[in-house]
Structures are given as structure tokens and as C-alpha cells.
Design an enzyme around this catalytic site. Structure first.
Site, PDB file in Angstrom:
ATOM      1  N   GLU A  11       1.210 -44.753  65.476  1.00 52.20           N
ATOM      2  CA  GLU A  11       1.236 -45.353  64.143  1.00 52.20           C
ATOM      3  C   GLU A  11       1.795 -44.421  63.067  1.00 52.20           C
ATOM      4  O   GLU A  11       2.656 -44.801  62.289  1.00 52.20           O
ATOM      5  CB  GLU A  11      -0.190 -45.784  63.757  1.00 52.20           C
ATOM      6  CG  GLU A  11      -0.286 -46.338  62.329  1.00 52.20           C
ATOM      7  CD  GLU A  11      -1.732 -46.649  61.922  1.00 52.20           C
ATOM      8  OE1 GLU A  11      -2.607 -46.774  62.797  1.00 52.20           O
ATOM      9  OE2 GLU A  11      -1.973 -46.754  60.711  1.00 52.20           O
ATOM     10  N   TYR A  21      23.421 -59.575  44.920  1.00 58.04           N
ATOM     11  CA  TYR A  21      24.332 -59.232  43.828  1.00 58.04           C
ATOM     12  C   TYR A  21      25.724 -59.838  44.028  1.00 58.04           C
ATOM     13  O   TYR A  21      26.407 -60.171  43.067  1.00 58.04           O
ATOM     14  CB  TYR A  21      24.406 -57.717  43.634  1.00 58.04           C
ATOM     15  CG  TYR A  21      23.253 -57.222  42.779  1.00 58.04           C
ATOM     16  CD1 TYR A  21      23.157 -57.619  41.439  1.00 58.04           C
ATOM     17  CD2 TYR A  21      22.259 -56.411  43.297  1.00 58.04           C
ATOM     18  CE1 TYR A  21      22.102 -57.212  40.661  1.00 58.04           C
ATOM     19  CE2 TYR A  21      21.190 -55.990  42.513  1.00 58.04           C
ATOM     20  CZ  TYR A  21      21.122 -56.395  41.195  1.00 58.04           C
ATOM     21  OH  TYR A  21      20.084 -55.989  40.413  1.00 58.04           O
ATOM     22  N   ASP A  58      -4.755 -46.157  64.606  1.00 56.93           N
ATOM     23  CA  ASP A  58      -6.140 -45.996  64.161  1.00 56.93           C
ATOM     24  C   ASP A  58      -6.959 -47.150  64.704  1.00 56.93           C
ATOM     25  O   ASP A  58      -6.426 -48.223  65.008  1.00 56.93           O
ATOM     26  CB  ASP A  58      -6.231 -46.062  62.627  1.00 56.93           C
ATOM     27  CG  ASP A  58      -5.691 -44.795  61.967  1.00 56.93           C
ATOM     28  OD1 ASP A  58      -5.555 -43.781  62.671  1.00 56.93           O
ATOM     29  OD2 ASP A  58      -5.415 -44.863  60.748  1.00 56.93           O
TER      30      ASP A  58
END
Lengths: 376, 526
Positions: free
Chosen positions: A206, A106, A257
Site C-alpha cells: 500500500e 481546454y 494496513d
């Protein structure tokens, strides 16, 4: 105990970066003065220029470089935009102000002139890759340019940091952050100093839920570790903190996992990623080890065999892909692990370890770490 | 057979002849009729000026008068002497054209007398003429006695031509016509006539009050046409029929044939005789000793068939009268002011085994080339000529239009021909133009003709291509330079702040020079 103390802003670190930026500009101006085409080089960040370095054990950029000259119509705009970003970042550094990459966009979104129907930048997608260009060609991180990324990741443990920010110094004690932990900032280098650290290892889990479980169980206190969750894929700041802790000789264990996403998180922390290969030396932690969950755990923890779920197509594809990477297939253990996944078409989530009892996961981690049952 | 009417011409009213043959005579639609009228008058003026070696100046005025239109054509030609005035404007098929065989402009239509008849049939009014010929000025009304095909002259005033000026003024009032500024309008006809006659200055006043003048681009008058006898292969039945009826020198067909055509020797007459002695199937008997004035339509047809069965020496090609590349170039430049002109220069060729012809093709690009559409967009324009006379109608079937369509213009950098400022100019030159229909507005796409037109256009297209790609490259280089230049100010400003070793103005000036010189070098390298 938190100490607050006013102190003069240190400019040591940022002055090096400012010098780099000025040198960059000076070289170009000299070329212009000598009637040479103003040109700079950027190491290529494409996949074809990313390699695994056998000695360093992480992904690095190759030697391929791209020239960008102002005198080519195809490159002139990008050239101008890169210089504009460099100049703006120099200002931020001088003013000691920070912004996000969106904030920078911006700041630079303005018309090139009343008579020109064109803006310096009109989309953030234009400025983002140029920031990376600048990082890689000046060999600095965006955080060094006072550009923040989103914060993500939480830490708890016996670690005390000194945060120099906004003209103030703040002491942060990560053992006194209650249920929420300390949120890892995007920049853990500039104005951030580890004052004291008392831990045996770093455990990265995780999922945030699992971190909360372990925090509630006082796992980091009992086991004397630094407990971190990146909350999924690790942010740059989070990866940088893990790397820094590793450099302070703490072993790093990763707990995710047993599936595509989990493996990806692990390997990104360990070897870096394709996208950020140019800063791998500051964010990759090759010493990291994979503590779980693994398919082999089913042998040792019988209950897990009933808690597997079906692997998805993406998990299988990812497993096959990993088997093709030289830096993964050199590890026999990983090859075996991935082959089990491919054969059984099953996967395991770390949450499954809460099956027998909510706190079982702590017992599991303690056992595995004590017995050094890791995947490399 | 549309021309059967010729056979019993004298027994029928010429008005009936006209009605039956409107199509052939170029009076088949309201717009076309008006263009045909202008064509007949302008052609006569041009021919007359050429004959007298005068630089032609023609003024055409078309005025709306109620449901009728008044057409005025004024020229600076020699004028017409009193004794010929009636015949020229008041007698149909007077055959005046046939004393000059080579490339008459007035191959179409039926001449100025046809216009007189048309005025008479549609408004009942005679035409008004002023002829300044030598020391006489003749003013009169002329109409045609439709029963006898003889001129009726009335209100005749003969004065002394005091100032010695010369020229013809014709004024006619016509019905069943319409003015329309389309690609088939009198305006377009005049523009195209100006394009093929660079020595002509011609102006048109349209019914809207708009006056346009096409000024000559050269003072050189084309040389007088050489009078060359026609070649047998170039004849139509009507040509032969009319020639036989309009000649007086010879009393037998045999003598007429021997003396009126090129390449007809005594030996050839014998061959003709053998073919027309009634023993050859499909060719009827013709008595070569009969009076040519008694030749019937069927006999003329038999002779033409016989001609086509004989091996002839090719006609001489020096009777071809091209406009000339120089003249085409100068008139295209003068009238279209295009950015680029290319004119083909190719030798004459032969079609149908013996008829010489020549194709003059030209392309004009940019400027006023092309045709402006209603929505003010530009599209390409095909302007067709046969022996320098504009062909405005029946374009779809014409060999020229077909050749233009067949060319892959994209191959020549003309990416969107539908929106290109391109004028495609083709003049077909031959002693015999193989028109498709009796309207004489489309050239038959004979293989040799079609191919030659295509090759001529491709010659031009190749040159246009290199012009366009040169322009495109230049434009591209310019636009690339401009892209860079628009960033100079911003980048100089930032570099000044970033480096802190030079002022923005200094960097900007130096950088601009750098960009300019790099692209100048590129341009020069082309």
C-alpha cells in the site's frame, strides 16, 4: 542497459479505436439523413446498475441503458458535447498526440458563436462524465482515446518493457531503476509491451515508504518478485499493470494496513470499483490475495498485540459494510477477521511490522507467503 | 348623524352646510376635490347626452393658474335652457336628479352646483358658462347666494345660436385642489369613465400639457333609462327626506308613499301606519296625513325603520342597467389593447333579502393592462365601478377590493400578481348601492355581494388561466426548440468530421428541418 531506436509509429491499435469512433458518428449521420432522431445508448453507470458477477468474480455493469437523443431539449447539449469529445479524440488518435482530461477540456472550451453567450464546455466537471460515457458506450478505455490520467504507482523487479512513444522505442528494465523504481504510466497497453518477465509473484504494498523499505532490503531480488506500490488507492494504469501480470500467470499478493482504507485498496484491485465497473474486465484481478496485515497475525506475532491502535468510526463502519457484501461474506476468513476488528475496535498498520527491527517486514512477508497464510 | 343638517337646512347658510359635510360631498382632500369636480361635470354631461340620445363627446382641460387650477369641461350635449341654467349650476340640492330614480350616475357628491359653491368658497370667483341650447347661446357667470341658496347670474349675454350647434361649456377656477397623476387623479377617473362608457369619446388636457383622447369603440348609445319608482328597501333617510321635500303632487304623506314607490299598496300603507303609530319601540310616531314638505329628519328615519320591518315583494330587476359584456369587451380592447380579455356574464342576484343586483366582471391581460409604477414596472390594477361610475377612493374597505384580495390568483396561473399586466374590472349594478360611508366610494361587503363578486372574478380567472397556460406551453415549446437549434451548427460540424461521410452543411440543414418539424408537430398537438 537502455536501447534507443527510431522506428515508424505503429497505428494498428489506434486504428481500431478510430474505426469505432467513426462508426459511432456514421450511425448518427445516417439516422439524420433518414429523418430519424439521432440517438445513441449509454449503459447506465449508477450504483443500481452495478452487480457482482459470480462467475467472473468482479463488479460488472448491468443491462440498464440510457438513451440520449439530440431532439430532446434536456439532452441536446450533452449529445453535442459527447460528439465533440468523440471528434476531438479521433483527432488525437490520428495525430498520435496525448493529453489529459483537463487538456481535452481546454481544447473544447470555446464559445458556440459570437451571438451566443454559451460555451461548448465551461467546466471540466461537464466533460469528465461524458468521457466516461464515451468509454462505456464504445467499450474502450480513456487511455485508448489518447487521454492520460495522472501517473501514480511505482514498480521494481525483473521485468523489461518496450515503450513506443513519441516516435521512439525505449527499453525499460525495471530491475535497474535504483532507489526510485519505474513510475507506472497511465497507459500500459498502447505502445507498451512486456518484453521479458522473470518473477514468481507480484507483491503490491500500500505505502510508498514500505515499498522503499523492501526495495532497500532487496526484497524483490531475494524473493524474485515484482514489487509494486500504488501509493494508496491504485490508479487505472497501476491496476491495469497488476491485471496484466496476473494474466501472465503470476500470483498477486496485496499487503496493506488492516483498516478501512487498506481493505478498500485490496477489494478495488481484486473486484474493481463501482465507478469503473464498465472497465472491470481490464482492471480487476480476482485472483489477488490478501497477505496482510491481519488481526489474526497477532496470534503468530506476539509483539503486534502491543502495536494495535484504536479503530476509527470509518473503519468500523466499513467493516460492517463489508460484512453485508455477498462477495465478501462468502469468505469465512474475512468474516472472522472483520468481526475481530468490530469486537476489539482496534486496527493494525503495516508499519507496525517494523517494530522489532526495520527489516522484520521482509521476514514476515516471506513467512506468510511460504506458508500461504492469505485471506482470499 | 352627519345628515342631521338637512333638518334645519333652510335656516343655515349653505356655506356652513358645505363645510360641515365636505367629506360626504367628496371634497375631503386636495386631489380628491379636483377629481370630484371633474366627476360632477362629466357625469352631468353623460347624463344629459344619454337623455337626449346623443353620442357624447367631452373635453376636459385642467390648467394650473398660480396656486389655483382652472377646470374646463365642454360637451356636445343638448345644452341647458336659460330658465334652468341658474338652478342647475347655482342652487344646491335642487333635487333635479330625483325625477329619475334608477341608477343615476350622480349618486355621489352634490352635482355641478356644489362645484360652483366650492369655487366660490376657495377662490371667490363665479363659474363661467356657455350653453348652446336650441336657437340660443347663453354666456354668463353663475354664483350662489349663500344665505338664500339662490343662483346669482351676472354678465349675461344672449345671442342667437346661428350654426345650430349644441352643448355646454363650463369653466371654473378652484383653490384648495391639487393635480397629481396618481390612481385617484382626474386622468384615471376619465380613463375609467371611458372604459365603462364605450360610446363615449373623451379627452383630457393635463396641466403638463399632455393631451390624451379615449375614443369611443361603439356608436351604439345605451337606451334611455326606464323610469322605475324606487323600492322602499333601496332608500336612505336622506333619499326619502329629499324626495318628500322636492315633490309637489301629493299633499299627504300617505298619498306620497302610495304613488312614489314601487310595491307600496294600500295594504302596505296600513302596515306602515301600524308600525309608526307610536306603539312600536324604537320607531317614533309619524302622522301619515301631514304634508310631505313638513317631513322631519326623525320622521323619515322612522319610516325607513318601518320599511325594514315589512315583508316586501322584491323590486323588479329589469331596472338594472349593466354595461353589457359586449360593450365592456370592446372598450377594454379599445383602451387597453390587451392580449386577452374575458368578461363574465352572470344573472342578477339579490341581497338583503330583496334588493336585486348584478356583477359585471372582466379581466384584461397583457398590452396596456395593469398599472405602470414609477419605476416603470407593471402591477395589477383593480378598477371598481358602481352603476358604471368609477370608484377611486376608499378602496381598502370595498367589497370589490376584498374579493380581489381573497382570490388565490396563483391557482389560476397568475404566479405573481404584483408584477402582472392585469386589469381587474368590476361593475356593481343595483338600484341601491350599499355604500360604506357617505363618501360613496366603497361598496359594503355584504355576504351576498362579496360572494357574487368573487364568483364572477373566478369565472373570468378560469378562462384567463387556460389562456395563460396555453401561452406558457407555446413559449416553453418555442424555447425548447431554440435551445436545440443553437447546438445544431456545432454538432453538425463535429458529426461531419467524425463520420467522414457527409458535409457539415448537409447535416445541419437536415437536422434543422428535423427539429423544426418535431416542435411544429408538438405545437399543433396542443
Amino acid at each position: 542497459m537502455v536501447l534507443k531506436q527510431k522506428k515508424e509509429i505503429k497505428k494498428e491499435d489506434s486504428s481500431i479505436v478510430i474505426k469505432k469512433l467513426e462508426d459511432f458518428g456514421t450511425a448518427l449521420v445516417k439516422e439524420i439523413q433518414n429523418s430519424q432522431p439521432p440517438t445513441f445508448e449509454i449503459p447506465l453507470r449508477t450504483k443500481s446498475n452495478v452487480f457482482f458477477d459470480e462467475k467472473l468474480n468482479y463488479l460488472v455493469l448491468g443491462d440498464k441503458k440510457e438513451k440520449r437523443t439530440f431532439l430532446s431539449a434536456a439532452q441536446a447539449k450533452k449529445f453535442m458535447q459527447t460528439i465533440a469529445i468523440a471528434n476531438k479524440c479521433k483527432k488525437f488518435l490520428k495525430e498520435n498526440s496525448h493529453t489529459s482530461i483537463r487538456g481535452l477540456f481546454y481544447q473544447l472550451k470555446f464559445s458556440l458563436g459570437d451571438d451566443l453567450d454559451e460555451e461548448l464546455f465551461s467546466e471540466q466537471s461537464e466533460s469528465n462524465p461524458l468521457i466516461e460515457d464515451l468509454e462505456v458506450s464504445l467499450n474502450v478505455k480513456r487511455e485508448d482515446l489518447n487521454l492520460n490520467t495522472d501517473r501514480k504507482g511505482v514498480v521494481a523487479g525483473n521485468m523489461v518493457l518496450k515503450d513506443t512513444f513519441g516516435g521512439e522505442e525505449t527499453i525499460i528494465d525495471c530491475s535497474k531503476q535504483g532507489r526510485s523504481g519505474w513510475m507506472i504510466p497511465s497507459d500500459v497497453d498502447n505502445g507498451m509491451e512486456i518484453v521479458s518477465l522473470e518473477a514468481d509473484y507480484v507483491l503490491v504494498v500500500e505505502k510508498d515508504a514500505m515499498w522503499q523499505r523492501l526495495n532497500e532490503d532487496k526484497f524483490w531480488k531475494k524473493e524474485n518478485c515484482i514489487l509494486i506500490t500504488p501509493k494508496g488507492q491504485a490508479s487505472r494504469g497501476c491496476r491495469r499493470l497488476i491485471k496484466k501480470l496476473s494474466e501472465l500467470n503470476l500470483p498477486v499478493y496485496i499487503f496493506t494496513d488492516c483498516d478501512a482504507w487498506g481493505w478498500y485498496i485490496y477489494w478495488t484491485i481484486k473486484t474493481g470499483s463501482m465507478n469503473l465497473a464498465y472497465i472491470a474486465n481490464s482492471i480487476a484481478t480476482p485472483q489477488a490475495k490478501f497477505v496482510g496485515v491481519t488481526m489474526r497475525d497477532i496470534k503468530d506475532y506476539d509483539f503486534l498485540k502491543n502495536l494495535t491502535i484504536n479503530a476509527k468510526e470509518v473503519d468500523l463502519k466499513r467493516a460492517e459494510e463489508m460484512l453485508s457484501y455477498d462477495w465478501i461474506k462468502r469468505y469465512v476468513q474475512w468474516v472472522e477477521e472483520l468481526k475481530i476488528v468490530l469486537k476489539t475496535k482496534k486496527k493494525l498498520e503495516q508499519d507496525a511490522l517494523q517494530g522489532p527491527s526495520l527489516s522484520f517486514v521482509g521476514k514476515y512477508l516471506k513467512e506468510k507467503i511460504e506458508q500461504k497464510k492469505f485471506l482470499p | 348623524m352627519a345628515l342631521d343638517i338637512f333638518k334645519n337646512f333652510k335656516e343655515h347658510s349653505i356655506a356652513e352646510f358645505f363645510r360641515k359635510n365636505k367629506q360626504m360631498l367628496g371634497f375631503s382632500g386636495k386631489i380628491r376635490s379636483l377629481t370630484t369636480i371633474v366627476h360632477e361635470y362629466v357625469t352631468n354631461s353623460l347624463d344629459a347626452c344619454e337623455e337626449a340620445q346623443i353620442l357624447p363627446e367631452i373635453d376636459v382641460q385642467i390648467l394650473e393658474e398660480g396656486e389655483f387650477y382652472k377646470v374646463i369641461v365642454k360637451d356636445n350635449g343638448p345644452g341647458i335652457p336659460r330658465k334652468h341654467l341658474g338652478k342647475a349650476l347655482g342652487q344646491m340640492l335642487a333635487g333635479t336628479k330625483f325625477h329619475r330614480y334608477i341608477q343615476q350616475r350622480g349618486q355621489q357628491g352634490i352635482g355641478a352646483a356644489g362645484c360652483t359653491l366650492f369655487a366660490q368658497l376657495t377662490t371667490g370667483k363665479p363659474i363661467f358658462v356657455i350653453s348652446n341650447y336650441e336657437n340660443q347661446t347663453i354666456k354668463c357667470n353663475i354664483s350662489i347666494d349663500v344665505r338664500t341658496n339662490r343662483p346669482i347670474i351676472s354678465n349675461e349675454i344672449i345671442e342667437e345660436n346661428k350654426d345650430g350647434s349644441h352643448g355646454l361649456y363650463i369653466e371654473g377656477i378652484f383653490g384648495d385642489v391639487k393635480y397629481d397623476k396618481s390612481s385617484q387623479s382626474p386622468y384615471e377617473y376619465i380613463k375609467r369613465t371611458a372604459l365603462s362608457n364605450p360610446h363615449l369619446t373623451i379627452s383630457i388636457l393635463e396641466p403638463s400639457g399632455q393631451r390624451t383622447t379615449f375614443s369611443r369603440s361603439t356608436d351604439r348609445i345605451p337606451p334611455k333609462p326606464q323610469e322605475v319608482l324606487p323600492h322602499p328597501l333601496g332608500l336612505t333617510i336622506a333619499d326619502l327626506f329629499e324626495m318628500a321635500h322636492n315633490q309637489k303632487e301629493h299633499s299627504t304623506l300617505k298619498a306620497f308613499l302610495l304613488n312614489s314607490f314601487q310595491r307600496i299598496s294600500a295594504q302596505k300603507v296600513e302596515e306602515i301606519q301600524k308600525l309608526t303609530n307610536g306603539t312600536v319601540s324604537g320607531i317614533r310616531f309619524v302622522d301619515l296625513l301631514k304634508d310631505p314638505a313638513q317631513l322631519t329628519w326623525e320622521e323619515a328615519e322612522a319610516l325607513i325603520k318601518a320599511f325594514s320591518n315589512i315583508k316586501w315583494i322584491a323590486p323588479s330587476s329589469d331596472c338594472l342597467r349593466p354595461i353589457g359584456a359586449q360593450r365592456i369587451q370592446s372598450s377594454l380592447a379599445n383602451i387597453l389593447s390587451p392580449d386577452f380579455i374575458v368578461v363574465s356574464e352572470r344573472p342578477s342576484k339579490i341581497y338583503k333579502g330583496g334588493i336585486p343586483f348584478l356583477v359585471e366582471a372582466a379581466l384584461a391581460w397583457g398590452g396596456k393592462a395593469g398599472r405602470l409604477l414609477q419605476n416603470s414596472e407593471v402591477t395589477y390594477d383593480v378598477i371598481r365601478y358602481a352603476n358604471s361610475a368609477p370608484l377611486l377612493f376608499d378602496s381598502y374597505a370595498c367589497a370589490i377590493s376584498q374579493a380581489v384580495k381573497e382570490i388565490d390568483w396563483k391557482r389560476y396561473q397568475i404566479k405573481d400578481i404584483e408584477h402582472s399586466p392585469l386589469t381587474i374590472f368590476v361593475n356593481f349594478v343595483s338600484v341601491h348601492v350599499p355604500y360604506i360611508s357617505t363618501g360613496k366610494q366603497a361598496i359594503s361587503p355584504e355576504e351576498e355581494i362579496y360572494q357574487e363578486i368573487k364568483y364572477a372574478l373566478m369565472d373570468c380567472a378560469r378562462k384567463l388561466q387556460s389562456y395563460i397556460s396555453g401561452v406558457n406551453r407555446e413559449k416553453e415549446i418555442q424555447s425548447r426548440k431554440n435551445v436545440i437549434l443553437r447546438y445544431v451548427s456545432q454538432v453538425s460540424h463535429d458529426l461531419a468530421e467524425l463520420s467522414d461521410i457527409a458535409k457539415a452543411e448537409e447535416i445541419e440543414k437536415k437536422l434543422k428541418e428535423h427539429v423544426e418539424s418535431k416542435y411544429l408537430t408538438k405545437l399543433l398537438a396542443e
